[in-house]
Design a protein around this motif. Sequence first.
Motif, PDB file in Angstrom:
ATOM      1  N   ALA A  86       0.352  -4.611  10.622  1.00  0.00           N
ATOM      2  CA  ALA A  86       1.274  -3.644  10.037  1.00  0.00           C
ATOM      3  C   ALA A  86       2.632  -3.681  10.751  1.00  0.00           C
ATOM      4  O   ALA A  86       3.681  -3.520  10.112  1.00  0.00           O
ATOM      5  CB  ALA A  86       0.678  -2.246  10.112  1.00  0.00           C
ATOM      6  N   THR A  89       5.686  -5.753   9.561  1.00  0.00           N
ATOM      7  CA  THR A  89       6.466  -5.331   8.408  1.00  0.00           C
ATOM      8  C   THR A  89       7.949  -5.253   8.768  1.00  0.00           C
ATOM      9  O   THR A  89       8.330  -4.567   9.725  1.00  0.00           O
ATOM     10  CB  THR A  89       5.992  -3.962   7.901  1.00  0.00           C
ATOM     11  N   SER A 121       0.301  -4.135   4.570  1.00  0.00           N
ATOM     12  CA  SER A 121      -0.312  -2.832   4.320  1.00  0.00           C
ATOM     13  C   SER A 121      -1.562  -3.004   3.472  1.00  0.00           C
ATOM     14  O   SER A 121      -1.639  -3.911   2.632  1.00  0.00           O
ATOM     15  CB  SER A 121       0.683  -1.921   3.598  1.00  0.00           C
TER      16      SER A 121
END
Length: 122
Positions: A86, A89, A121
């Motif tokens: 994550a 990102t 995600s």
Amino acid sequence: VQLQASGGGLVQPGGSLTLSCVASGNIVNINDVGWYRQAPGNERELVAHLASDGRTNYSDSVKGRFTISRDNAKKKVFLQMTSLKAEDTAVYYCNARIMVFYNSRYLTNDYWGQGTLVTVSS
């Protein structure tokens, strides 16, 4: 000279994605290339760097997961990303130090792609 980045998208944690960047224009030579990223609220940071002599440098956060490579004939740079998290990102930007021939002179400048968004995600 233009750098066009592509390949971003939505991927699940643990997944893989490969970014591409192609250079176009009146290019004499492409020297060092690199990928940077910028997450919301953060400064742009170096992800991976590939020198013209083949030496590579990676940020500690991506070492062992990301691989930078290039195809000189096609004027392309790639960033292979695996085991994505994550925290990967961000908007990813390609960068290249390019020599051009302009007004009867050889000039070397840094160029940036427009950025491609990578979202990790579930």
